[in-house]
Motif scaffolding. Structure first.
Motif, PDB file in Angstrom:
ATOM      1  N   LYS A  35      -7.632  10.296  -2.810  1.00  0.00           N
ATOM      2  CA  LYS A  35      -8.975   9.943  -3.308  1.00  0.00           C
ATOM      3  C   LYS A  35      -9.123   8.433  -3.468  1.00  0.00           C
ATOM      4  O   LYS A  35     -10.206   7.877  -3.250  1.00  0.00           O
ATOM      5  N   SER A  36      -8.021   7.770  -3.809  1.00  0.00           N
ATOM      6  CA  SER A  36      -8.064   6.310  -3.905  1.00  0.00           C
ATOM      7  C   SER A  36      -8.275   5.688  -2.538  1.00  0.00           C
ATOM      8  O   SER A  36      -9.029   4.717  -2.378  1.00  0.00           O
ATOM      9  N   ALA A  37      -7.616   6.238  -1.514  1.00  0.00           N
ATOM     10  CA  ALA A  37      -7.786   5.732  -0.156  1.00  0.00           C
ATOM     11  C   ALA A  37      -9.231   5.883   0.308  1.00  0.00           C
ATOM     12  O   ALA A  37      -9.804   4.994   0.959  1.00  0.00           O
ATOM     13  N   ARG A  38      -9.853   7.007  -0.047  1.00  0.00           N
ATOM     14  CA  ARG A  38     -11.251   7.226   0.325  1.00  0.00           C
ATOM     15  C   ARG A  38     -12.164   6.219  -0.378  1.00  0.00           C
ATOM     16  O   ARG A  38     -13.078   5.660   0.245  1.00  0.00           O
ATOM     17  N   GLU A  39     -11.903   5.958  -1.651  1.00  0.00           N
ATOM     18  CA  GLU A  39     -12.708   4.989  -2.400  1.00  0.00           C
ATOM     19  C   GLU A  39     -12.600   3.599  -1.790  1.00  0.00           C
ATOM     20  O   GLU A  39     -13.588   2.867  -1.656  1.00  0.00           O
ATOM     21  N   ILE A  40     -11.372   3.209  -1.420  1.00  0.00           N
ATOM     22  CA  ILE A  40     -11.164   1.876  -0.854  1.00  0.00           C
ATOM     23  C   ILE A  40     -11.931   1.719   0.454  1.00  0.00           C
ATOM     24  O   ILE A  40     -12.542   0.672   0.724  1.00  0.00           O
ATOM     25  N   LEU A  41     -11.967   2.769   1.271  1.00  0.00           N
ATOM     26  CA  LEU A  41     -12.647   2.681   2.559  1.00  0.00           C
ATOM     27  C   LEU A  41     -14.159   2.803   2.425  1.00  0.00           C
ATOM     28  O   LEU A  41     -14.921   2.107   3.104  1.00  0.00           O
ATOM     29  N   GLU A  42     -14.636   3.745   1.562  1.00  0.00           N
ATOM     30  CA  GLU A  42     -16.079   3.976   1.443  1.00  0.00           C
ATOM     31  C   GLU A  42     -16.768   2.895   0.618  1.00  0.00           C
ATOM     32  O   GLU A  42     -17.849   2.424   0.978  1.00  0.00           O
TER      33      GLU A  42
END
Length: 772
Positions: free
Chosen positions: A554-561
């Motif tokens: 979920k952190s990876a998704r936040e960083i990208l989005e």
């Protein structure tokens, strides 16, 4: 036989003896010898020649010469280059050396000659017997020798005078000078005859042996040449037929077999199979089987070993880096290393790591292999039920292949790897054989020196392999197999251990696994502790790792989005990533009730609490058990009722109570089977509470087995049970007194906050558990 004394020049011969009636050339180069010959030519051409005892003596004296020599007549004298003279001499008679003088610059000898008399000849019959015997021996020798001229042999055989025959044979035999000296020294005819017979017999046997050896060598050479020619012809024929692949493979296999480090019986087996392959057509199914078998033998590590790590400090460093805690495992591995260093070899132990899932048994085995610098091979035994999986298939079957042990050795490439037998408690047996029984030979240090795989067919040495097995529950492992292993328990982790494992290992692993960098995600210590206490309830750390992985994703998704540079997870925003808390200690608190007791149970996945409910109702004295109880727990319930009935008066229980009331014992979660000898005092306490109406303290948990007389027996799995009691929010735990020694070995971190009460009988249990 009369003796005559003479004085004449003498020459010492090196490695040569001249017999009477023998004409021979000999070369002289010593100054003394040349002067002696010249002096003999000036006198009557007679010379006394005698052999040196040792040819290496440069200037021989009388003591260096044999006592008997020969008087010869010089027939010819030739001067050769480099001051060498060649003398042609004929032996006339034997003589004994009396004295030797060197004053005139050459050897001058005083000798006594022998004259044979007619009376020395044997009788007619004896003479004829000796003649025939000697002729037969000589003919046999000449036949075996093969180099004697037929004319010479015929001439010698025609001789009818015994003394002349003895002389002719002795002169023409190619003997060493020591043998000829013995003949020369034998002055008596009978003595010379016997000596010559012995020499002929010995030489004949020697020649026979020599001929046999030469014949064998010649046959072997001829066979090699013949085989070479045939192989070349076969090669041409196969090339014409388009079938040269088999022959090429066979040659490659032969080269590989020559380089292979293996015992003799392995190479003999390889040679035999390669020979079979050469005689097969290349496209037959049988040639494919043989080819596959040869490849397997060549790939197995018969005598190839890796070098173990001998630095204890490095090994300890690796184990400490890879794993937090697990002191017993680390100590055992270091002990093994120390023994191996002292004994240079040492028997490899068979370790069995026992513990709940997710406690790191497999990763511990990997770390041990890395610490000891061993090749690592993992063999999964979960669900294996065919004995051929372990021992291999016989080559007579279609699709036969080696067993998992042999394949593991082939994959390792060395004979001393670390072999992990994973999930050894989950093997099974059926009509195809018993897998656990097949493992007995593998794991027995006395038998695995010559482990025999059905496919390989020849013994394999597994004594150098370090076997490590893993299991969740030893109860499903057959006793003979369990007896061959050294058990090391890897018990459930405490919250503190989970925190360190998550912080030092799991977090970094999941960050890397999800494509993040270390600075992209920050998880606070408080957040990690909350994940452990509120989102996971397990003995190991698999669920904990999954939760950390969920946070990273979920952190990876936040960083990208959202274009964030980094994400920080704390206690306050943890529910944003993992949702609501799954476990809350406050929900586990309940009121004191009648007939409900909290027991502690050990399972293959860790410790757990076990609520036992009992109702007493009017009826006909029946006992009803529900909740999928095993035979042991049913017996514990019956033993508990028998005990309570025996002490009923002490608790004012009417005598006919159990005849007029039914007892119903229930353990919730009925779909889950439950069994084990640790719920006896829990059931007895619940039954007594239901019968008497006394409430049971809600903050008390207990474990222990009961006897008919109320004695409390010891149990196992105490660390997991105490952890379960802590997680359930219990304050007091009742334990068998005989388990006090085991509890003392458990770390203080687990026992912190728990009041441990040791009980010996039910009379110790009831005052603590019941509220009167």
């Amino acid at each position: 036989m009369s003796k005559l004394t003479k004085e004449m020049p003498a020459v010492a011969l090196r490695g040569m003896v001249i017999l009477p009636s023998m004409t021979v050339h000999f070369d002289i180069s010593r100054e003394k010898s040349i002067k002696a010959v010249e002096q003999a030519m000036q006198e009557n051409q007679q010379l006394f020649v005698v052999a040196q005892r040792s040819p290496e003596t440069p200037e021989p004296e009388k003591k260096d010469l044999y006592s008997v020599g020969t008087v010869v007549n010089i027939r010819q004298l030739l001067r050769l280059p480099q001051n060498i003279f060649r003398v042609l001499a004929e032996g006339t008679e034997r003589a004994e050396l009396v004295d030797l003088d060197e004053e005139q610059g050459y050897l001058r000898a005083e000798v006594e000659t022998f004259e044979e008399r007619a009376e020395d000849e044997p009788g007619e019959a004896q003479r004829e017997a000796m003649l025939r015997n000697l002729k037969e021996l000589y003919q046999e020798y000449a036949q075996v020798n093969g180099r004697m001229r037929k004319e010479l042999t015929t001439q010698i055989i025609r001789e009818e005078k015994l003394s002349k025959l003895v002389t002719d044979i002795a002169v023409n035999l190619p003997l060493y000078y020591e043998e000829k000296q013995k003949i020369l020294e034998a002055a008596d005819l009978a003595e010379r005859y016997e000596l010559l017979c012995v020499i002929l017999c010995c030489e004949t046997e020697i020649m026979r042996a020599r001929v046999e050896l030469q014949q064998k060598v010649r046959e072997r050479v001829d066979k090699n040449q013949r085989d070479y020619m045939l192989r070349e012809q076969l090669k041409v024929i196969r090339e014409e037929l388009g079938d040269e692949s088999v022959f090429t493979d066979a040659e490659q296999f032969q080269e590989a077999a020559a380089k292979l480090k293996a015992p003799r019986y392995v190479k003999e087996k390889l040679d035999k199979e390669i020979g079979h392959l050469k005689n097969m057509a290349g496209n037959t199914s049988e040639s494919a089987v043989v080819r596959s078998y040869i490849e397997t033998l060549l790939e197995l590590p018969w005598d190839k070993m890796s070098k173990d790590n001998k630095n204890l400090k490095d090994a300890r460093k690796v184990l400490e880096t890879d794993h937090y805690g697990l002191e017993k495992v680390k100590e055992r591995v270091l002990e093994f290393l120390a023994v191996r260093m002292l004994t240079k070899k040492g028997e490899s132990p068979i370790l069995c790591l026992v513990g709940p899932p997710g406690t790191g048994k497999t990763s511990v085995a990997k770390s041990i292999a890395r610490a000891m610098n061993k090749k690592y091979v993992r063999i999964s035994l979960g669900g294996v039920r065919d004995e051929a999986e372990i021992r291999g298939h016989r080559r007579t079957y279609v699709g036969a292949m080696p067993g998992r042990i042999a394949n593991g050795m082939r994959a390792a490439g060395v004979k001393n790897p670390l072999m992990l037998l994973d999930e050894i408690d989950k093997t099974s047996s059926d009509y195809k054989g018993d897998t656990a029984s097949a493992l007995l030979e593998v794991l027995d240090a006395e038998q695995n020196v010559k482990f025999r795989d059905n496919y390989v067919e020849i013994p394999m040495d597994l004594s150098e392999v370090l076997f490590i097995a893993t299991a969740n529950d030893t109860r499903t492992i057959p006793r003979p197999l369990l007896d061959r292993m050294e058990l090391i328990e890897i018990s459930s982790y405490t919250e503190n251990e989970k925190f360190h494992i998550a912080k030092e290992h799991l977090l970094e692993k999941q960050i890397k696994k999800n494509g993040l960098e270390k600075y992209d995600v920050t998880v606070t210590n408080g957040a990690l502790k909350k994940i452990i206490s509120s989102y996971t309830r397990e003995a190991g750390v698999r669920s904990l790792e999954r939760k950390i992985g969920e946070i990273c994703r979920k952190s990876a998704r936040e960083i990208l989005e959202n274009g964030k540079k980094s994400v920080k997870i704390s206690e306050g925003n943890l529910d944003k990533y993992l949702g609501a808390e799954r476990y809350n200690d406050s929900l586990r608190q309940r009121e004191d009730e009648v007939g409900i007791v909290c027991g502690l149970a050990w399972t293959s996945v860790g410790g757990d609490t076990l609520e036992i409910e009992v109702n007493a109702m009017r009826g006909k004295g029946r006992l009803q058990l529900t909740g999928q109880l095993g035979d042991v727990m049913k017996e514990s319930a019956e033993a508990g009722i028998s005990y309570i009935r025996s002490v009923g008066k002490e608790y004012d229980i009417p005598e006919d109570f159990f005849q007029k009331h039914d007892i119903h014992i229930h353990i919730p979660e009925g779909a889950v089977p439950k069994d084990g000898p640790s719920a006896g005092i829990t059931m007895a306490t619940a039954i007594l509470s239901a019968v008497t109406g006394h409430k049971v303290r809600a903050d008390v948990a207990m474990t222990g087995e009961i006897t008919l007389r109320g004695r409390v027996l010891p149990v196992g799995g105490l660390k997991e049970k105490l952890l379960a009691a802590r997680n359930a929010g219990m304050n007091t735990v009742l334990l068998p007194r005989k388990n006090k020694v085991d509890v003392e070995e458990i770390s203080k971190e687990i026992k912190k906050g728990l009041e441990l009460v040791y009980v010996e009988t039910m009379k110790d249990v009831l005052p603590v558990a019941l509220i009167k």
